[in-house]
Design a protein around this motif. Structure first.
Motif, PDB file in Angstrom:
ATOM      1  N   GLN A  45       4.304  12.647   0.324  1.00 41.21           N
ATOM      2  CA  GLN A  45       3.591  11.394   0.572  1.00 41.21           C
ATOM      3  C   GLN A  45       4.119  10.713   1.837  1.00 41.21           C
ATOM      4  O   GLN A  45       3.343  10.207   2.638  1.00 41.21           O
ATOM      5  N   PHE A  46       5.436  10.734   2.006  1.00 46.90           N
ATOM      6  CA  PHE A  46       6.032  10.134   3.208  1.00 46.90           C
ATOM      7  C   PHE A  46       5.539  10.850   4.462  1.00 46.90           C
ATOM      8  O   PHE A  46       5.258  10.216   5.477  1.00 46.90           O
ATOM      9  N   GLN A  87      14.729   6.139  -1.232  1.00 48.58           N
ATOM     10  CA  GLN A  87      13.307   5.834  -1.044  1.00 48.58           C
ATOM     11  C   GLN A  87      13.132   4.458  -0.376  1.00 48.58           C
ATOM     12  O   GLN A  87      12.314   4.300   0.524  1.00 48.58           O
ATOM     13  N   LEU A 121       1.314   4.552  -2.963  1.00 52.18           N
ATOM     14  CA  LEU A 121       1.185   5.991  -2.693  1.00 52.18           C
ATOM     15  C   LEU A 121       2.424   6.780  -3.141  1.00 52.18           C
ATOM     16  O   LEU A 121       2.430   8.007  -3.100  1.00 52.18           O
ATOM     17  N   LEU A 122       3.454   6.034  -3.550  1.00 47.74           N
ATOM     18  CA  LEU A 122       4.699   6.709  -3.950  1.00 47.74           C
ATOM     19  C   LEU A 122       4.947   6.562  -5.444  1.00 47.74           C
ATOM     20  O   LEU A 122       4.354   5.702  -6.095  1.00 47.74           O
ATOM     21  N   LEU A 123       5.838   7.385  -5.955  1.00 48.05           N
ATOM     22  CA  LEU A 123       6.241   7.280  -7.365  1.00 48.05           C
ATOM     23  C   LEU A 123       7.677   6.793  -7.429  1.00 48.05           C
ATOM     24  O   LEU A 123       8.514   7.207  -6.629  1.00 48.05           O
ATOM     25  N   GLU A 124       7.955   5.915  -8.391  1.00 45.46           N
ATOM     26  CA  GLU A 124       9.341   5.523  -8.632  1.00 45.46           C
ATOM     27  C   GLU A 124      10.082   6.744  -9.172  1.00 45.46           C
ATOM     28  O   GLU A 124       9.513   7.501  -9.968  1.00 45.46           O
ATOM     29  N   GLU A 125      11.345   6.892  -8.765  1.00 44.74           N
ATOM     30  CA  GLU A 125      12.065   8.093  -9.201  1.00 44.74           C
ATOM     31  C   GLU A 125      12.354   8.092 -10.701  1.00 44.74           C
ATOM     32  O   GLU A 125      12.555   9.138 -11.301  1.00 44.74           O
ATOM     33  N   TYR A 141       7.447  15.185  -4.457  1.00 40.31           N
ATOM     34  CA  TYR A 141       6.107  14.581  -4.325  1.00 40.31           C
ATOM     35  C   TYR A 141       6.152  13.447  -3.292  1.00 40.31           C
ATOM     36  O   TYR A 141       5.298  13.364  -2.403  1.00 40.31           O
ATOM     37  N   ASN A 142       7.180  12.585  -3.413  1.00 38.14           N
ATOM     38  CA  ASN A 142       7.303  11.472  -2.472  1.00 38.14           C
ATOM     39  C   ASN A 142       7.521  11.960  -1.046  1.00 38.14           C
ATOM     40  O   ASN A 142       7.045  11.358  -0.095  1.00 38.14           O
ATOM     41  N   ILE A 201       2.194   9.580   5.141  1.00 40.02           N
ATOM     42  CA  ILE A 201       2.237   8.195   5.632  1.00 40.02           C
ATOM     43  C   ILE A 201       2.649   8.175   7.107  1.00 40.02           C
ATOM     44  O   ILE A 201       2.050   7.467   7.923  1.00 40.02           O
ATOM     45  N   GLU A 255      -6.787   5.949   2.131  1.00 41.88           N
ATOM     46  CA  GLU A 255      -6.102   6.971   1.338  1.00 41.88           C
ATOM     47  C   GLU A 255      -6.059   6.561  -0.134  1.00 41.88           C
ATOM     48  O   GLU A 255      -6.304   7.373  -1.032  1.00 41.88           O
ATOM     49  N   GLU A 283       0.832  -1.213   0.000  1.00 44.91           N
ATOM     50  CA  GLU A 283       0.000   0.000   0.000  1.00 44.91           C
ATOM     51  C   GLU A 283       0.862   1.257   0.000  1.00 44.91           C
ATOM     52  O   GLU A 283       0.528   2.235  -0.663  1.00 44.91           O
ATOM     53  N   VAL A 284       1.967   1.209   0.766  1.00 43.63           N
ATOM     54  CA  VAL A 284       2.883   2.357   0.786  1.00 43.63           C
ATOM     55  C   VAL A 284       3.429   2.597  -0.618  1.00 43.63           C
ATOM     56  O   VAL A 284       3.491   3.735  -1.099  1.00 43.63           O
ATOM     57  N   ILE A 317      -2.442  10.624  -9.468  1.00 46.26           N
ATOM     58  CA  ILE A 317      -1.661  11.603  -8.688  1.00 46.26           C
ATOM     59  C   ILE A 317      -1.992  13.042  -9.091  1.00 46.26           C
ATOM     60  O   ILE A 317      -1.445  13.987  -8.527  1.00 46.26           O
ATOM     61  N   ILE A 340       9.587  14.456  -8.516  1.00 49.19           N
ATOM     62  CA  ILE A 340       9.077  13.188  -7.967  1.00 49.19           C
ATOM     63  C   ILE A 340       9.541  13.025  -6.516  1.00 49.19           C
ATOM     64  O   ILE A 340       8.777  12.622  -5.643  1.00 49.19           O
ATOM     65  N   ARG A 341      10.798  13.378  -6.279  1.00 42.89           N
ATOM     66  CA  ARG A 341      11.337  13.292  -4.915  1.00 42.89           C
ATOM     67  C   ARG A 341      10.532  14.202  -3.972  1.00 42.89           C
ATOM     68  O   ARG A 341      10.219  13.813  -2.851  1.00 42.89           O
ATOM     69  N   LEU A 373      -4.201   3.430   5.251  1.00 43.09           N
ATOM     70  CA  LEU A 373      -3.530   3.453   3.941  1.00 43.09           C
ATOM     71  C   LEU A 373      -4.509   3.103   2.832  1.00 43.09           C
ATOM     72  O   LEU A 373      -4.528   3.729   1.774  1.00 43.09           O
TER      73      LEU A 373
END
Lengths: 66, 335
Positions: free
Chosen positions: B175-176, B201, A52-56, B171-172, B179, B230, A48-49, B45, B168-169, B227
């Protein structure tokens, strides 16, 4: 009389052994189940985590030119 | 007797609603489309300006890569003294798509529509280029061209790619933070390290996994539920946006083509201007034809569809002649 007592004693030992074996095996399977369940929750959380994230190196595919 | 009359009235009312339902279906099928699964996932997203910016930049990057690759292929074809006009026309339209993308506002409410529409166009232009090329060459020749272009395309668009990675970093990072909030913990130092690039990551994810392993059962279940909640929120938002993007898709396509035609009129210094305008007019006519599902292509530039059987997983409907796109499945088409 002595023979009868020996037979009864033998049967009792047999019953106790069976009960013990059943108890141990059941307990182990419960422990296995608990452990599996824990792993499943953790791995599910991890999945699930990820969602919610994008691969770089994430990108959009619009197809090749060749 | 009264009861029978009531039943007849109810049946009559229900019967009168049936044509309305049918009419609604007909209207949907003429102008609306469904978004493919891949694009649906990509717009998840885009529920904020930041995610929308990432998707639009990624699309721009993909288009630039294909334009550069196309130019390289054209220069190779020139070495063989081949007629490259059709390829140049496709790239000229690709440039117009790129300009539209660059002028798009990621904070605008129609950013999702822009993404879906222009991705659809980019997929179809790439496919048209590929089909035209495959109709001219055999597999070994195509492999040779691919090898010649490989070195050139490796180091392209470095700045834009880096910029996207940075976004992206960022954005993450957000998101972190979300979380960790759901987990009820504050790991701002680790998140800061991730943003600085001193932590990866996967390391941060590992940290979450370790933290959750040590937590009690109840906390684990609660965290998982939050989660999932979300994720569902994202999916509902994407579903809503996807459905909205599907509505009026064909009309938007026509408007885009008309906009491109207007901009092509200003390309007086471009030797391909007339042909490009003709190409766009033909496309506009194809979209305007009543009942046309836009799958026939038919740009009349003489390149019969090659079948495009080599590793072609595009879900866009294409007909034989350089089809420029089936609206049934906008945006998508992994290759």
């Amino acid at each position: 009389m002595k023979k009868i007592l020996l037979v009864i004693f033998g049967v009792m030992i047999l019953i106790v052994s069976i009960v013990l074996i059943v108890h141990i095996s059941t307990n182990e399977s419960v422990m296995d189940y608990q452990s599996d369940e824990e792993i499943n929750i953790v791995s599910e959380i991890s999945t699930e985590v990820d969602t919610l994230l994008l691969e770089e190196n994430d990108d959009i595919d619009i197809g090749e030119m060749i | 007797m009264k009861k029978i009359l009531n039943i007849i009235i109810v049946i009559a009312i229900l019967g009168s609603l049936l044509p309305l339902t049918y009419a609604d279906d007909v209207m949907n099928s003429s102008n609306d489309v469904e978004i493919d699964a891949e694009t649906q996932q990509q717009i998840e997203i885009m529920n904020n300006g930041f995610g929308a910016e990432i998707r639009l930049l990624q699309l721009e990057n993909a288009i630039i890569k294909n334009i550069n690759m196309g130019n390289e292929i054209i220069s190779i074809l020139n070495e063989y003294d081949m007629n490259v006009t059709n390829f140049e026309l496709i790239l000229a339209e690709f440039e117009l798509v790129k300009q539209e993308l660059q002028s798009a506002d990621h904070n605008s409410s129609d950013a999702v529509n822009v993404f879906v529409d222009l991705k659809h166009d980019a997929v179809n232009l790439s496919k048209e280029f590929r089909q035209t090329l495959r109709a001219l060459f055999n597999t070994s020749m195509l492999d040779q061209i691919q090898n010649q272009t490989r070195n050139m395309t490796n180091n392209q668009d470095g700045n834009l790619s880096q910029h996207i990675q940075y976004k992206i970093r960022h954005y993450n990072k957000n998101q972190f933070q979300k979380i960790y909030q759901l987990l009820g913990e504050n790991w701002s130092l680790l998140i800061h390290r991730y943003q600085n690039g001193t932590m990866t990551q996967s390391q941060l994810k590992q940290n979450i996994t370790e933290s959750i392993k040590q937590a009690g059962k109840e906390k684990q279940f609660n965290f998982l539920a939050l989660l999932k909640q979300e994720k569902i929120r994202y999916k509902i938002h994407a579903q809503y946006n996807g459905q909205n993007s599907g509505i009026g898709f064909q009309q938007r396509q026509e408007n885009r083509l008309k906009g491109r035609l207007m901009r092509a009129e200003n390309l007086s210094d471009n030797p391909l201007q007339t042909e490009l305008m003709n190409r766009l007019r033909l496309k506009i006519n194809a979209t305007e034809t009543p009942g046309n599902d836009d799958n026939q292509g038919g740009q009349g530039n003489g390149n019969q569809g090659s079948g495009d059987s080599k590793n072609d997983g595009s879900s866009n409907g294409h007909g034989g002649n350089n089809g420029h796109g089936g609206p049934q499945n906008p945006g998508g088409g992994g290759q």
